[in-house]
Design a protein around this motif. Structure first.
Motif, PDB file in Angstrom:
ATOM      1  N   LEU A 178       1.224  -1.587   0.400  1.00  0.00           N
ATOM      2  CA  LEU A 178      -0.491  -0.362  -0.234  1.00  0.00           C
ATOM      3  C   LEU A 178       0.880   1.004   0.323  1.00  0.00           C
ATOM      4  O   LEU A 178       0.634   2.210  -0.737  1.00  0.00           O
ATOM      5  N   LYS A 179       1.704   1.102   1.364  1.00  0.00           N
ATOM      6  CA  LYS A 179       2.543   2.339   0.776  1.00  0.00           C
ATOM      7  C   LYS A 179       3.668   2.687  -0.432  1.00  0.00           C
ATOM      8  O   LYS A 179       3.785   3.840  -0.788  1.00  0.00           O
ATOM      9  N   ASN A 180       3.911   1.447  -1.276  1.00  0.00           N
ATOM     10  CA  ASN A 180       4.242   1.483  -2.209  1.00  0.00           C
ATOM     11  C   ASN A 180       3.802   2.332  -3.400  1.00  0.00           C
ATOM     12  O   ASN A 180       3.395   2.612  -4.189  1.00  0.00           O
ATOM     13  N   GLU A 181       2.530   1.497  -3.179  1.00  0.00           N
ATOM     14  CA  GLU A 181       1.841   1.893  -4.271  1.00  0.00           C
ATOM     15  C   GLU A 181       1.061   3.577  -4.169  1.00  0.00           C
ATOM     16  O   GLU A 181       1.207   4.322  -5.072  1.00  0.00           O
ATOM     17  N   ILE A 182       1.238   4.193  -3.171  1.00  0.00           N
ATOM     18  CA  ILE A 182       0.685   5.727  -3.030  1.00  0.00           C
ATOM     19  C   ILE A 182       1.761   6.660  -3.758  1.00  0.00           C
ATOM     20  O   ILE A 182       1.649   7.211  -4.417  1.00  0.00           O
ATOM     21  N   ASN A 183       3.000   5.824  -3.300  1.00  0.00           N
ATOM     22  CA  ASN A 183       4.052   6.241  -3.373  1.00  0.00           C
ATOM     23  C   ASN A 183       4.757   6.711  -5.363  1.00  0.00           C
ATOM     24  O   ASN A 183       4.740   8.134  -5.487  1.00  0.00           O
ATOM     25  N   TYR A 187      -3.748   6.280  -5.278  1.00  0.00           N
ATOM     26  CA  TYR A 187      -4.894   6.043  -4.696  1.00  0.00           C
ATOM     27  C   TYR A 187      -5.560   5.629  -4.437  1.00  0.00           C
ATOM     28  O   TYR A 187      -6.434   5.765  -3.725  1.00  0.00           O
ATOM     29  N   ASP A 188      -6.163   4.498  -5.891  1.00  0.00           N
ATOM     30  CA  ASP A 188      -7.240   3.954  -5.736  1.00  0.00           C
ATOM     31  C   ASP A 188      -7.444   2.214  -4.490  1.00  0.00           C
ATOM     32  O   ASP A 188      -7.872   1.873  -4.622  1.00  0.00           O
ATOM     33  N   LEU A 189      -5.988   2.214  -4.372  1.00  0.00           N
ATOM     34  CA  LEU A 189      -6.057   1.070  -3.482  1.00  0.00           C
ATOM     35  C   LEU A 189      -6.288   0.724  -2.459  1.00  0.00           C
ATOM     36  O   LEU A 189      -6.065   1.474  -1.536  1.00  0.00           O
ATOM     37  N   ILE A 190      -7.022  -0.099  -1.929  1.00  0.00           N
ATOM     38  CA  ILE A 190      -7.672   0.172  -0.401  1.00  0.00           C
ATOM     39  C   ILE A 190      -6.431  -1.504   0.374  1.00  0.00           C
ATOM     40  O   ILE A 190      -6.921  -2.219  -0.317  1.00  0.00           O
ATOM     41  N   GLY A 191      -6.535  -1.143   0.792  1.00  0.00           N
ATOM     42  CA  GLY A 191      -5.416  -2.428   2.021  1.00  0.00           C
ATOM     43  C   GLY A 191      -6.462  -2.614   3.192  1.00  0.00           C
ATOM     44  O   GLY A 191      -6.735  -2.267   3.811  1.00  0.00           O
ATOM     45  N   TYR A 192      -6.968  -4.396   3.158  1.00  0.00           N
ATOM     46  CA  TYR A 192      -7.600  -4.835   4.117  1.00  0.00           C
ATOM     47  C   TYR A 192      -7.223  -5.920   4.407  1.00  0.00           C
ATOM     48  O   TYR A 192      -6.098  -5.971   4.484  1.00  0.00           O
ATOM     49  N   ASN A 193      -7.509  -5.078   6.167  1.00  0.00           N
ATOM     50  CA  ASN A 193      -7.054  -6.419   7.448  1.00  0.00           C
ATOM     51  C   ASN A 193      -8.191  -6.763   7.824  1.00  0.00           C
ATOM     52  O   ASN A 193      -7.885  -6.844   9.068  1.00  0.00           O
ATOM     53  N   GLY A 194      -9.020  -7.005   7.769  1.00  0.00           N
ATOM     54  CA  GLY A 194     -10.160  -7.730   7.851  1.00  0.00           C
ATOM     55  C   GLY A 194     -10.700  -6.606   9.573  1.00  0.00           C
ATOM     56  O   GLY A 194     -11.282  -5.597   9.374  1.00  0.00           O
TER      57      GLY A 194
END
Length: 199
Positions: A178-183, A187-194
């Protein structure tokens, strides 16, 4: 006079039906999408008993986030308090099997109450793992649902990561990607963690 006798007989039959019917009470905390299971179950049970002249009625108290201030954790505490008191208010208690270890010392071993052939219908597969605790049958499944976690193999490959096998690995891998994709401007990626926080 005949009208009075008819009314008296009708009243006596009605009193017998009301007074002598067995009332079973159940309790459940459910999220909205699960309510249909319990409502259908109670309705079908009551329809069956009526159609077969069995004087048993089932009432299930449904607690949801919409009709109470309770949530799953509060419901769990409520059940624990009822069981600790030895309350006989509820005949059927519906709970998530992840709480079997929490309630196991407060619940009867169903093998003492149900025929072996009934228990054996559940003795293979997931039920024998989720409805028993330390060899004691503490519940039977009402329904089974599964949650699944998918992985994005393209992103895992892009960053040289393996599919996480633990919760810690999931958080670490998800945060890293997520951090690397935002960099990189995604910005459309959502990190899911339950149910956890951190991604």
């Amino acid at each position: 006079m005949n009208y009075l006798i008819f009314n008296l007989i009708f009243l006596l039959v009605l009193i017998k039906k009301i007074c002598f019917a067995i009332q079973l009470n159940g309790i459940v905390f459910a999220y909205i999408e699960e309510l249909q299971y319990y409502t259908i179950f109670a309705n079908k049970f009551n329809e069956y008993t009526r159609n077969n002249n069995i004087d048993i009625n089932l009432h299930i108290e449904l607690y949801t986030p919409n009709n109470s201030t309770s949530y799953a954790s509060d419901y769990g505490s409520t059940l624990e308090a009822l069981l600790n008191k030895g309350s006989t208010k509820y005949d059927l208690i519906f709970y998530d099997t992840m709480y079997s270890p929490r309630y196991s010392n407060l619940l009867e071993d169903l093998r003492y109450w149900l025929p072996e052939e009934h228990i054996s219908m559940y003795s293979s597969g997931i039920t024998s793992q989720s409805c028993t605790y330390k060899g004691k049958w503490v519940g039977l499944p009402f329904y089974v649902s599964y949650s699944v976690l998918y992985s994005n193999s393209k992103l895992l490959n892009k960053y040289g990561k393996e599919i996480p096998e633990t919760w810690d690995e999931l958080i670490e891998t998800g945060s890293y990607i997520l951090k690397n994709e935002i960099n990189n401007g995604n910005y459309d990626l959502i990190g899911y963690n339950g149910l956890f926080s951190g991604i």
